[in-house]
Write a protein that holds these residues in place. Structure first.
Motif, PDB file in Angstrom:
ATOM      1  N   ARG A   1       0.817  -1.208   0.000  1.00  0.00           N
ATOM      2  CA  ARG A   1       0.000   0.000   0.000  1.00  0.00           C
ATOM      3  C   ARG A   1       0.856   1.267   0.000  1.00  0.00           C
ATOM      4  NH1 ARG A   1      -2.338  -0.227   4.701  1.00  0.00           N
ATOM      5  NH2 ARG A   1      -2.305  -2.078   5.451  1.00  0.00           N
ATOM      6  N   ILE A   2       1.939   1.245   0.771  1.00  0.00           N
ATOM      7  CA  ILE A   2       2.794   2.428   0.866  1.00  0.00           C
ATOM      8  C   ILE A   2       3.612   2.630  -0.404  1.00  0.00           C
ATOM      9  CG2 ILE A   2       4.776   3.421   2.090  1.00  0.00           C
ATOM     10  CD1 ILE A   2       3.620   2.230   4.668  1.00  0.00           C
ATOM     11  N   PHE A   3       4.152   1.548  -0.954  1.00  0.00           N
ATOM     12  CA  PHE A   3       4.890   1.662  -2.215  1.00  0.00           C
ATOM     13  C   PHE A   3       3.979   2.180  -3.329  1.00  0.00           C
ATOM     14  CE2 PHE A   3       7.953  -1.822  -0.702  1.00  0.00           C
ATOM     15  CZ  PHE A   3       8.969  -0.908  -0.433  1.00  0.00           C
ATOM     16  N   ALA A   4       2.726   1.705  -3.345  1.00  0.00           N
ATOM     17  CA  ALA A   4       1.779   2.139  -4.373  1.00  0.00           C
ATOM     18  C   ALA A   4       1.461   3.623  -4.236  1.00  0.00           C
ATOM     19  CB  ALA A   4       0.501   1.312  -4.287  1.00  0.00           C
ATOM     20  N   ARG A   5       1.352   4.087  -2.989  1.00  0.00           N
ATOM     21  CA  ARG A   5       0.976   5.483  -2.739  1.00  0.00           C
ATOM     22  C   ARG A   5       2.154   6.437  -2.899  1.00  0.00           C
ATOM     23  NH1 ARG A   5      -0.616   4.832   2.016  1.00  0.00           N
ATOM     24  NH2 ARG A   5       0.965   5.918   3.249  1.00  0.00           N
ATOM     25  N   ARG A   6       3.303   6.059  -2.385  1.00  0.00           N
ATOM     26  CA  ARG A   6       4.441   6.972  -2.348  1.00  0.00           C
ATOM     27  C   ARG A   6       5.496   6.704  -3.427  1.00  0.00           C
ATOM     28  NH1 ARG A   6       4.316   9.949   2.151  1.00  0.00           N
ATOM     29  NH2 ARG A   6       3.318   9.189   4.052  1.00  0.00           N
ATOM     30  N   GLY A   7       5.541   5.477  -3.930  1.00  0.00           N
ATOM     31  CA  GLY A   7       6.622   5.104  -4.833  1.00  0.00           C
ATOM     32  C   GLY A   7       7.764   4.508  -4.039  1.00  0.00           C
ATOM     33  N   PHE A   8       8.624   3.767  -4.702  1.00  0.00           N
ATOM     34  CA  PHE A   8       9.713   3.070  -4.008  1.00  0.00           C
ATOM     35  C   PHE A   8      10.660   4.030  -3.295  1.00  0.00           C
ATOM     36  CE2 PHE A   8      14.100   1.472  -4.080  1.00  0.00           C
ATOM     37  CZ  PHE A   8      13.951   0.350  -3.265  1.00  0.00           C
ATOM     38  N   LYS A   9      11.077   5.087  -3.974  1.00  0.00           N
ATOM     39  CA  LYS A   9      12.085   5.981  -3.404  1.00  0.00           C
ATOM     40  C   LYS A   9      11.568   6.720  -2.171  1.00  0.00           C
ATOM     41  CE  LYS A   9      14.586   6.753  -7.726  1.00  0.00           C
ATOM     42  NZ  LYS A   9      15.011   7.756  -8.750  1.00  0.00           N
ATOM     43  N   ALA A  10      10.326   7.182  -2.207  1.00  0.00           N
ATOM     44  CA  ALA A  10       9.791   7.981  -1.096  1.00  0.00           C
ATOM     45  C   ALA A  10       9.365   7.128   0.091  1.00  0.00           C
ATOM     46  CB  ALA A  10       8.609   8.813  -1.582  1.00  0.00           C
ATOM     47  N   ALA A  11       9.041   5.876  -0.133  1.00  0.00           N
ATOM     48  CA  ALA A  11       8.621   5.000   0.971  1.00  0.00           C
ATOM     49  C   ALA A  11       9.805   4.705   1.885  1.00  0.00           C
ATOM     50  CB  ALA A  11       8.061   3.699   0.408  1.00  0.00           C
ATOM     51  N   THR A  12       9.537   4.595   3.173  1.00  0.00           N
ATOM     52  CA  THR A  12      10.607   4.296   4.122  1.00  0.00           C
ATOM     53  C   THR A  12      10.292   3.017   4.889  1.00  0.00           C
ATOM     54  OG1 THR A  12       9.636   5.529   5.983  1.00  0.00           O
ATOM     55  CG2 THR A  12      11.019   6.769   4.430  1.00  0.00           C
ATOM     56  N   ILE A  13      11.351   2.304   5.230  1.00  0.00           N
ATOM     57  CA  ILE A  13      11.201   1.075   6.008  1.00  0.00           C
ATOM     58  C   ILE A  13      10.608   1.387   7.380  1.00  0.00           C
ATOM     59  CG2 ILE A  13      12.475  -0.765   7.178  1.00  0.00           C
ATOM     60  CD1 ILE A  13      12.130  -1.190   4.197  1.00  0.00           C
ATOM     61  N   ARG A  14      10.985   2.531   7.947  1.00  0.00           N
ATOM     62  CA  ARG A  14      10.466   2.902   9.269  1.00  0.00           C
ATOM     63  C   ARG A  14       8.942   3.028   9.242  1.00  0.00           C
ATOM     64  NH1 ARG A  14      12.672   4.476  13.752  1.00  0.00           N
ATOM     65  NH2 ARG A  14      14.718   4.680  12.760  1.00  0.00           N
ATOM     66  N   GLU A  15       8.416   3.744   8.240  1.00  0.00           N
ATOM     67  CA  GLU A  15       6.967   3.923   8.146  1.00  0.00           C
ATOM     68  C   GLU A  15       6.273   2.576   7.938  1.00  0.00           C
ATOM     69  OE1 GLU A  15       3.573   6.373   5.557  1.00  0.00           O
ATOM     70  OE2 GLU A  15       5.635   6.206   4.791  1.00  0.00           O
ATOM     71  N   ILE A  16       6.840   1.746   7.082  1.00  0.00           N
ATOM     72  CA  ILE A  16       6.251   0.435   6.808  1.00  0.00           C
ATOM     73  C   ILE A  16       6.191  -0.399   8.080  1.00  0.00           C
ATOM     74  CG2 ILE A  16       6.638  -1.763   5.610  1.00  0.00           C
ATOM     75  CD1 ILE A  16       7.821  -0.053   3.272  1.00  0.00           C
ATOM     76  N   CYS A  17       7.280  -0.429   8.818  1.00  0.00           N
ATOM     77  CA  CYS A  17       7.336  -1.230  10.045  1.00  0.00           C
ATOM     78  C   CYS A  17       6.381  -0.692  11.109  1.00  0.00           C
ATOM     79  CB  CYS A  17       8.763  -1.272  10.578  1.00  0.00           C
ATOM     80  SG  CYS A  17       9.871  -2.294   9.590  1.00  0.00           S
ATOM     81  N   GLU A  18       6.302   0.619  11.228  1.00  0.00           N
ATOM     82  CA  GLU A  18       5.396   1.205  12.221  1.00  0.00           C
ATOM     83  C   GLU A  18       3.952   0.823  11.924  1.00  0.00           C
ATOM     84  OE1 GLU A  18       6.145   5.372  12.144  1.00  0.00           O
ATOM     85  OE2 GLU A  18       7.929   5.260  13.429  1.00  0.00           O
ATOM     86  N   GLN A  19       3.543   0.906  10.660  1.00  0.00           N
ATOM     87  CA  GLN A  19       2.163   0.586  10.304  1.00  0.00           C
ATOM     88  C   GLN A  19       1.882  -0.911  10.356  1.00  0.00           C
ATOM     89  OE1 GLN A  19       0.393   2.509   6.923  1.00  0.00           O
ATOM     90  NE2 GLN A  19       1.501   4.425   7.245  1.00  0.00           N
ATOM     91  N   ALA A  20       2.928  -1.713  10.170  1.00  0.00           N
ATOM     92  CA  ALA A  20       2.748  -3.169  10.218  1.00  0.00           C
ATOM     93  C   ALA A  20       2.894  -3.725  11.627  1.00  0.00           C
ATOM     94  CB  ALA A  20       3.760  -3.848   9.295  1.00  0.00           C
ATOM     95  N   GLY A  21       3.280  -2.859  12.568  1.00  0.00           N
ATOM     96  CA  GLY A  21       3.487  -3.319  13.939  1.00  0.00           C
ATOM     97  C   GLY A  21       4.654  -4.278  14.041  1.00  0.00           C
TER      98      GLY A  21
END
Length: 211
Positions: free
Chosen positions: A20-40
């Motif tokens: 969902r985050i890669f689709a919304r932000r694109g690969f470059k703008a997406a961050t591992i921190r944001e992904i991990c926070e939302q995935a718990g």
């Protein structure tokens, strides 16, 4: 929950959230921190399951592709013994089902569209797993339908078929404004109308309707 089940659950959550985050932000703008926070999940879990951000992105794409092809196989489930016109329509219908995201989360279609617009290192894998099987099937059928055409002409005909299918995905918003009746159709109805239309349009372009 066992350790292995919990690990698998974390992996699945990371794939879903990352998609969902890669689709919304694109690969470059997406961050591992944001992904991990939302995935718990903790940051180390990405390294454990996918090695790094590149590995996570590649697996998001690969898993999306695998599920789409499992549900809508390249041949559309039509027997190779069926008439070529039925096989052609089966391939086109299946292509549209994957492209238009029938019964799939919207982010999956957006992710694939973004990848094609901004290719990453994962694109060659997508081409081999998704584009190649469809491309080769269409080449076989065009050769059967129009044996008098040379190799380059058959290749161009295949690209024209694929372009038609992609157009109706990328131009959805425009088409709904240009033709309000189109906006009222369900995705399933759109797919049925388009698969029949593109098949007949292709057959006529190849020199007439074949039996």
């Amino acid at each position: 929950m066992s350790v292995s089940s919990e690990s698998e659950s974390t992996r699945d959550r990371l794939l879903e959230v990352a998609g969902r985050i890669f689709a919304r932000r694109g690969f470059k703008a997406a961050t591992i921190r944001e992904i991990c926070e939302q995935a718990g999940a903790n940051l180390a879990s990405v390294n454990y399951h996918f090695r790094d951000k590149d590995g996570l992105y590649a697996e998001v794409l690969a898993s999306t592709i695998r599920r789409a092809l499992e549900r809508y196989p390249a041949d559309g489930g039509v027997s190779r013994r069926a008439p070529v016109t039925e096989r052609l329509e089966g391939v086109i219908r299946s292509f549209l089902q994957r492209t238009l995201g029938l019964d799939e989360p919207e982010w999956k279609g957006c992710l694939m569209a973004r990848e094609l617009a901004e290719p990453s290192g994962a694109l060659p894998k997508i081409i081999q797993e998704v584009a190649r099987p469809v491309h080769d099937l269409l080449l076989e059928m065009v050769a059967e339908l129009a044996p008098e055409r040379n190799e380059e002409e058959r290749w161009l005909c295949v690209q024209s078929i694929i372009a038609q299918c992609h157009f109706f995905r990328h131009a959805e918003a425009v088409l709904e404004v240009l033709r309000p009746q189109w906006a009222e159709l369900s995705k399933q109805d759109r797919i049925e109308r388009l698969s029949g239309h593109i098949t007949q349009f292709t057959l006529r372009g190849l020199g007439g309707v074949h039996g």
